[in-house]
Design an enzyme around this catalytic site. Structure first.
Site, PDB file in Angstrom:
ATOM      1  N   SER A 278      48.167  40.852  44.737  1.00  0.00           N
ATOM      2  CA  SER A 278      47.418  41.570  43.703  1.00  0.00           C
ATOM      3  C   SER A 278      46.007  41.881  44.197  1.00  0.00           C
ATOM      4  O   SER A 278      45.523  43.008  44.059  1.00  0.00           O
ATOM      5  CB  SER A 278      47.333  40.729  42.438  1.00  0.00           C
ATOM      6  OG  SER A 278      48.614  40.373  42.000  1.00  0.00           O
TER       7      SER A 278
ATOM      8  N   ARG B 237      38.142  40.279  40.992  1.00  0.00           N
ATOM      9  CA  ARG B 237      38.657  39.272  40.045  1.00  0.00           C
ATOM     10  C   ARG B 237      38.628  39.793  38.610  1.00  0.00           C
ATOM     11  O   ARG B 237      39.504  39.460  37.820  1.00  0.00           O
ATOM     12  CB  ARG B 237      37.868  37.964  40.175  1.00  0.00           C
ATOM     13  CG  ARG B 237      37.908  37.411  41.602  1.00  0.00           C
ATOM     14  CD  ARG B 237      38.538  36.107  41.879  1.00  0.00           C
ATOM     15  NE  ARG B 237      39.281  35.389  40.905  1.00  0.00           N
ATOM     16  CZ  ARG B 237      39.958  34.270  41.181  1.00  0.00           C
ATOM     17  NH1 ARG B 237      39.932  33.741  42.392  1.00  0.00           N
ATOM     18  NH2 ARG B 237      40.636  33.658  40.252  1.00  0.00           N
TER      19      ARG B 237
ATOM     20  N   HIS C 118      41.556  42.046  38.395  1.00  0.00           N
ATOM     21  CA  HIS C 118      42.759  41.218  38.437  1.00  0.00           C
ATOM     22  C   HIS C 118      43.091  40.646  37.061  1.00  0.00           C
ATOM     23  O   HIS C 118      44.257  40.517  36.697  1.00  0.00           O
ATOM     24  CB  HIS C 118      42.550  40.086  39.447  1.00  0.00           C
ATOM     25  CG  HIS C 118      43.717  39.156  39.557  1.00  0.00           C
ATOM     26  ND1 HIS C 118      43.675  37.859  39.115  1.00  0.00           N
ATOM     27  CD2 HIS C 118      44.970  39.338  40.044  1.00  0.00           C
ATOM     28  CE1 HIS C 118      44.852  37.283  39.330  1.00  0.00           C
ATOM     29  NE2 HIS C 118      45.647  38.155  39.892  1.00  0.00           N
TER      30      HIS C 118
END
Lengths: 361, 361
Positions: B166, B189, B192
């Site tokens: 990912s 992040r 994500h």
């Protein structure tokens, strides 16, 4: 005068400007307190200014909700501009917006005529008039116009007020017409937790899930989440009020063992344990596609009959596939956030929507 | 024959079709296992088919990464089509992609010529040839072409593999060039945790915050969150490994009292208590704009010196204002998610990025 002197470069001329009271101020004083908040002055004379420029400003004044004072509103030759302005304003302001026509202000022959945007008769206006249009909050009080300074409509301050105002703003922007009120409410809560309006399009529901879960939760049903963050996102007050247990198996001591023994991810192992111990719970997945796969697999195989599934994992690997697999399940209440988006906040929002369904109806 | 019979409506003719081995299958068999995965057959004859249709299909085959068998690849008159195909393929496939020219397949005069897309000499091709182009995974093995069935590049399965894959996908799509590697990592992040690429544009940082917080957290610093959901989103393993305490005052028994006594929201009261007891902590706001206002107010007044602020509340009322107020603070490490977006997952992501900064560098 300044412009002329500048053009001639005449620095030897003594120039002085004395402040005065402009017609809009004189008119405003006669009217009471129409200019108690933001306002603008606008000349409708297109002798020196292109009409496109004027119209751009009219639109800005209308959209910006300014109290607007018009200079040169209408003359014998310039007789269509005010009608056009009225048209533009009516596209952005209420027909009941107060309008004042003040003629020959401060002179002996002064007259004041109060009307509204809808009823404004432009033929009453000539070059001796100043026209003043209120903003959306201006109101008539006897023979006066009053524009409050906005303190009456103060910003929401308590947590509950903020939440209500947020919900109101989101409802107002919803587009889809194919969703039930209950599903719309779930969408509102998803958007509330993300400020991302795409969730309206990504929302998919099957078998009146919100209605079903509302009864289930108020009857004290059990909820299983894939991660602790979803657990934390389900409002504590609702849980406590209705005696709802929200469990997450991810950190259960047995999960690491099971995962290693069976070659599963921890989320998947957590889901398998949870399914064994609570086969009829409401399952809420906000993070792990592997947990959702496990869940869908077991439902498909007939090994459990959950009270429903909220499928809102977020991510980039196997997420879309896990949701499509879930979508193929039949017969149980289901909400899916389609595509890659989702997350703990979104998953928890949908549970919170089910708890508070009365707010939608 | 069928077409002709149909046109004449001749239902009295007995028609039967026997399955046979097509040239592409014969050629593939000679080549070993080039058609071990998805493939297509494409005729380059534009006698009956408009070239625009053919070119659309060539592009689809190239983009779709199909193993592609070409019928009617080239004749004396039709001599530019194959060159054009090569050009289109080279725009989507590697120059090293294997290509086979199989001439007079299964006949005594059969010849096989192996080459690559870059080196393909179209003049070697005539109407007796079948041309076969591999996909991105096809490789040459001696005199054979092999297309693996994809098992070698299996999908990520463990939690760590899924996360790494990912992150890789997100890194590949980042656009901004003005961010440090540390800030990019925080952005990765955030995306994500939301699958929302807009976070790259909404991200604002001041005073190398990630670098500072990395040292702060690895040194066992304290973190304060506005809501329990942010607390739950900060990875437990990181917290435990580095002895970091993550506190949320929202449910502290004193908060309700303080809120009522001082006319504050609960989030605001929680923040005030936390600031009194931990004036130098790292503060993480993922939900409540009133908590962020309180925090910014106290920092501005010089009543505390936090190790930094992560300002990522989400919402519709006072959220933008609270972030702008925070942005005006100087001298402390700061990350702000600008605009209305944000949320617990995003706020927690940034803390997790600080813990794992070594992955960015």
């Amino acid at each position: 005068v300044y412009e002329y002197a500048a053009r001639q470069q005449r620095t030897d001329i003594q120039l002085q400007t004395l402040p005065g009271i402009s017609a809009f101020q004189a008119a405003a004083a006669r009217l009471g307190a129409p200019i108690g908040h933001d306002f603008c002055c606008l000349s409708l004379s297109d002798l020196m200014t292109p009409w496109t420029t004027i119209e751009k400003r009219i639109t800005a004044a209308a959209v910006g909700d300014f109290v607007t004072s018009l200079y040169n509103p209408r003359s014998q030759k310039r007789n269509w501009q005010l009608s056009r302005l009225r048209e533009i304003f009516l596209a952005h302001r209420a027909p009941t917006t107060p309008v004042a026509i003040v003629r020959q202000v401060t002179r002996p022959e002064e007259t004041i005529h109060l009307t509204t945007l809808a009823e404004l008769d432009v033929t009453l206006v000539d070059m001796f008039c100043l026209v003043l249009i209120g903003n959306s909050q201006t109101y008539r009080f006897g023979e006066f116009l009053v524009t409050p300074r906005g303190y009456l409509a103060r910003k929401p301050a308590t947590g509950a007020e903020i939440q209500d105002e947020s919900f109101r703003q989101i409802w107002a922007e919803l587009q889809r017409t194919d969703l039930s009120a209950a599903d719309q409410w779930a969408v509102v809560r998803c958007i509330h937790s993300t400020a991302d309006f795409e969730y309206e399009q990504l929302y998919y529901a099957q078998n009146q899930p919100l209605e079903y879960w509302h009864d289930y939760l108020l009857g004290g049903g059990t909820v299983i989440t894939d991660v602790t963050m979803v657990q934390a996102g389900i409002t504590r007050a609702y849980r406590e009020q209705h005696g709802v247990e929200v469990l997450c198996y991810l950190n259960d001591a047995r999960v690491a063992d099971l995962a290693e023994r069976e070659g599963l991810t921890r989320s998947q192992a957590g889901m398998r344990l949870a399914l064994a111990e609570h086969p009829t719970a409401l399952f809420v997945v906000g993070n792990a596609p592997t947990a959702l796969f496990e869940l869908a697999e077991q439902v498909q195989a007939g090994r459990c009959q959950p009270a429903g599934i909220i499928a809102a994992p977020v991510g980039f690997v196997n997420v879309v596939e896990a949701k499509l697999k879930t979508k193929s399940l039949r017969g149980l209440p289901l909400v899916i956030i389609e595509g890659r988006k989702g997350g703990s906040s979104v998953a928890a929002s949908i549970v919170n929507a089910a708890f508070t369904l009365q707010q939608a109806l």
